[in-house]
Design a protein around this motif. Sequence first.
Motif, PDB file in Angstrom:
ATOM      1  N   SER A  97       0.773  10.897  -4.304  1.00 59.22           N
ATOM      2  CA  SER A  97       1.136   9.545  -3.875  1.00 59.22           C
ATOM      3  C   SER A  97       2.489   9.141  -4.429  1.00 59.22           C
ATOM      4  CB  SER A  97       0.065   8.553  -4.318  1.00 59.22           C
ATOM      5  OG  SER A  97      -0.148   8.639  -5.723  1.00 59.22           O
ATOM      6  N   PHE A 128      -3.592  12.810  -0.908  1.00 60.55           N
ATOM      7  CA  PHE A 128      -4.229  12.577   0.379  1.00 60.55           C
ATOM      8  C   PHE A 128      -4.296  13.853   1.216  1.00 60.55           C
ATOM      9  CE2 PHE A 128      -2.764   8.312  -0.778  1.00 60.55           C
ATOM     10  CZ  PHE A 128      -3.931   7.588  -0.576  1.00 60.55           C
ATOM     11  N   PRO A 147      -0.379   6.916   3.360  1.00 60.41           N
ATOM     12  CA  PRO A 147      -1.070   8.204   3.140  1.00 60.41           C
ATOM     13  C   PRO A 147      -0.643   9.255   4.145  1.00 60.41           C
ATOM     14  CG  PRO A 147      -2.504   6.708   4.310  1.00 60.41           C
ATOM     15  CD  PRO A 147      -1.224   5.954   4.076  1.00 60.41           C
ATOM     16  N   ASN A 187      -9.754  -1.540   1.633  1.00 63.02           N
ATOM     17  CA  ASN A 187      -8.852  -1.999   0.578  1.00 63.02           C
ATOM     18  C   ASN A 187      -7.779  -2.928   1.124  1.00 63.02           C
ATOM     19  OD1 ASN A 187     -10.250  -0.484  -1.295  1.00 63.02           O
ATOM     20  ND2 ASN A 187      -8.852   1.256  -1.197  1.00 63.02           N
ATOM     21  N   LEU A 210      -9.673   3.053   2.818  1.00 60.02           N
ATOM     22  CA  LEU A 210      -8.311   2.522   2.849  1.00 60.02           C
ATOM     23  C   LEU A 210      -8.253   1.231   3.662  1.00 60.02           C
ATOM     24  CD1 LEU A 210      -6.302   5.832   3.400  1.00 60.02           C
ATOM     25  CD2 LEU A 210      -6.487   4.516   1.285  1.00 60.02           C
ATOM     26  N   LEU A 221      -2.523   4.481   8.926  1.00 59.00           N
ATOM     27  CA  LEU A 221      -3.735   5.209   8.563  1.00 59.00           C
ATOM     28  C   LEU A 221      -3.991   6.317   9.579  1.00 59.00           C
ATOM     29  CD1 LEU A 221      -6.131   2.293   7.521  1.00 59.00           C
ATOM     30  CD2 LEU A 221      -4.462   3.545   6.143  1.00 59.00           C
ATOM     31  N   THR A 234     -10.610   6.923   5.339  1.00 56.27           N
ATOM     32  CA  THR A 234      -9.903   5.938   6.163  1.00 56.27           C
ATOM     33  C   THR A 234     -10.626   4.605   6.146  1.00 56.27           C
ATOM     34  OG1 THR A 234      -9.145   7.744   7.572  1.00 56.27           O
ATOM     35  CG2 THR A 234      -8.922   5.521   8.445  1.00 56.27           C
ATOM     36  N   TYR A 268       0.844  -1.193   0.000  1.00 56.34           N
ATOM     37  CA  TYR A 268       0.000   0.000   0.000  1.00 56.34           C
ATOM     38  C   TYR A 268       0.879   1.242   0.000  1.00 56.34           C
ATOM     39  CZ  TYR A 268       1.136  -0.163   4.995  1.00 56.34           C
ATOM     40  OH  TYR A 268       1.805  -0.210   6.189  1.00 56.34           O
TER      41      TYR A 268
END
Length: 764
Positions: A190, A458, A184, A503, A500, A521, A497, A181
């Motif tokens: 990103s 983000f 963030p 995911n 995320l 996170l 959040t 990942y």
Amino acid sequence: MDKNKLKALLWKRRLVTKQISALLLSFLVVLSVGLPVCLLGLTSAQAVQGEGEVRVSLVPLLDKYGQPAVNADGTFYPNDKLELSYSVTFVSGVVFEKVEVSYDSLTFNLFDCSSDFGSEAGFGLFEVLSSASAGVYDFCFSAWGSRFSASENTTTSVVVETVFSVEVVEYDPHFTVALTYTVPAGSGSSYDKPFALIIRYDGNGPAFNLNQRAIIDDYTWTGYAQKLPDINSDMQQALSPNLTVYSFFNQTSSNQFLTQGLTTKTSQPVVNVDGKSYTNPELPLTFLWEANTNHTFIWTKTLPTTDGSTYVEWFEWQASLIFPPAINPNLDNQNVSQEDLQNQLLDQINSHNGTLTTTPFGNTITAMYSHNKNIEQIAKNTGISKNQTLQTLNTTPQYFTSQERYAKLQYQLDPKVAKEIINQNFTNTLYYNLTLGCNLFGTPRYFDANVTCEHEYFDKPINATAYKWNPTQQNWTTDNTVNIEVTFESALNTTITDILRSNLEEQTTDQTALKMAFEDLYDSSPQTFKGTGTLNTNLKRTSPMYYNLQVTAAGQQQKEVILQKTVQLNFQTNNPYNLPLNFDPNSPLQITVLSDSPQNTMLNLNAPTELGGLTNITVYLITNLPTENWNNLQKNQLDLKLLKTLQLTLPQEQVQLPPEHEQFYQYYQGYSTVYEDILGFHGQTQIAVQKDQTTKPLTGQGEALLYIEATNIWGTTFHQITPISPYSKPHWNIPLNEVTIYLIAIILIAIVASFITYFIKAKQ
């Protein structure tokens, strides 16, 4: 090796300092490393054969990283190092002579020893050769002595032996990449942020032995950046609402093949239609085929650029769309709805080859190609080498044992390279392939991990500024008397959040790995920022799209104002979200007269952002003046007639993607524009004012006067008095130019000719 040669070798290496160093090393390993005694304590064996004994003990040495070079189960890998020490004791009457040790020299190498190795006590430092095979190997320690018999005047040899076993295992670790990942955190896109891999160790060898350690201390990588084509207007029209298509038989249709995202950089065949290949310069390609006939097509999946460097820059087929889709030829006079067409359209995505059934109204077959470029190649444009392009953020090697099975590996792209990638417009996705492992234990062992980094933000810059007008300098300044407090809270039940986290949970059910990832996170609670006159900050992305915005402003010049509104923010870009405030009623309106006729006037309103965002504008006619000095009159001093009110705040645009079309939308950035709500109206607009008999002259120059008032979203009202010409009745005035005279003459001649014809026929 011959025993006598070995003895000679050992006796030549007599250095007292070596013995002291080895003893200290053993002491430090036991006291400071903190591993169990069964691992680092003295493992010994002895042989008591009536005449004496040999005691042997093992202590693992430290590897290049300062860790014990031994597994928890006591086994060793190739290249591990160990110390074997011994001591000999004979019974009374036996005189010590020598010690000999034998071992497999194809598996172990004696690289150092104590100065008295071969005497009654000593030690040797051994390493497992990198070519060693797995197995159990014996070290045989033989101690020689002699006994003298005075009565018999003879000397008898005495030998005592000890066999000490060491097990060597192959280094063959098993890893699972549990999660990948983008972290963030921080500012920028990103591409600038670190990405993480959660690695789980599943054990060594065919038995997946967790009591045998593993290490990751090395990595190599490859990667490429991708850009996708924006959908063109033809595609948008194809999906426009309320489209109904009627088809009929036995018509000839025009069928076109074209590409999106494929430039002329390739010379390879792009498409094969009915067995014949065509290159990109030949596209768009049009065929006239009979309706309801079948044809085949195949798009090339990978196309290198013209220099043939497939792994530097290339094009990759992504999707093919046929529009309109094939319709059942057994039905006549079909009435096909937009929904039917879209459903059939979606069914044809992800097929780079297929059969086309032509329709009477033609077909457009479009292939979508992504443009891919090697990241290392992009880095060369910035003067950065490959080993500097992607760097690890882990400062120490990662050790894996049965107690420490997980590790979080983080890597980050060089900021200059990330910026260059964006400058070259590869703002879709970065794809990395990392090869992780180590080469410490004989045969190098590596495994691959693939990471996808989509381009997104983000965080978003936020600027809130209170403006006021400086009449002396004729410019806008910051009103530092205004205290500003801004709060953003997700307007949806689902936060970013939550998304995320979801995911990550889709990648694995490993709760330990998920817990490690959740540490990265951030919280999605409301965010509040404060400033005086102005504030500049970064808003963390906590909502997928909509925020409940509350702005509170108070100061010396106005009472507290609270504004609450649901707004949509666009996180596809890093452009600042501006919140202009204005509590200065003396700020000027910029209204000019575009055209002014006796019956109508057209005004132009220019609303700069410094006005704070207008919500409405009202136009009054001044019907009476108390004084001739009308420029500085206030509203309550005037007699006014309302002419027009305009609401300037547009309704908020809310973009929602239908779930059934997710597969289609994922290919096209920019198909659905993500709107960003602004507070109030900024920019220019025109206002038409119609006059009547009440629009009379009031000034000494014979002008009528309009009082124009505008209110911003903060409740501040601005005004301007604008002179216009008074009303007058329209006059019909037909200009008689040369063309007009000719036309009138022709009409008169035609009328005269008609009368003459009529009279002639009447006499007959």
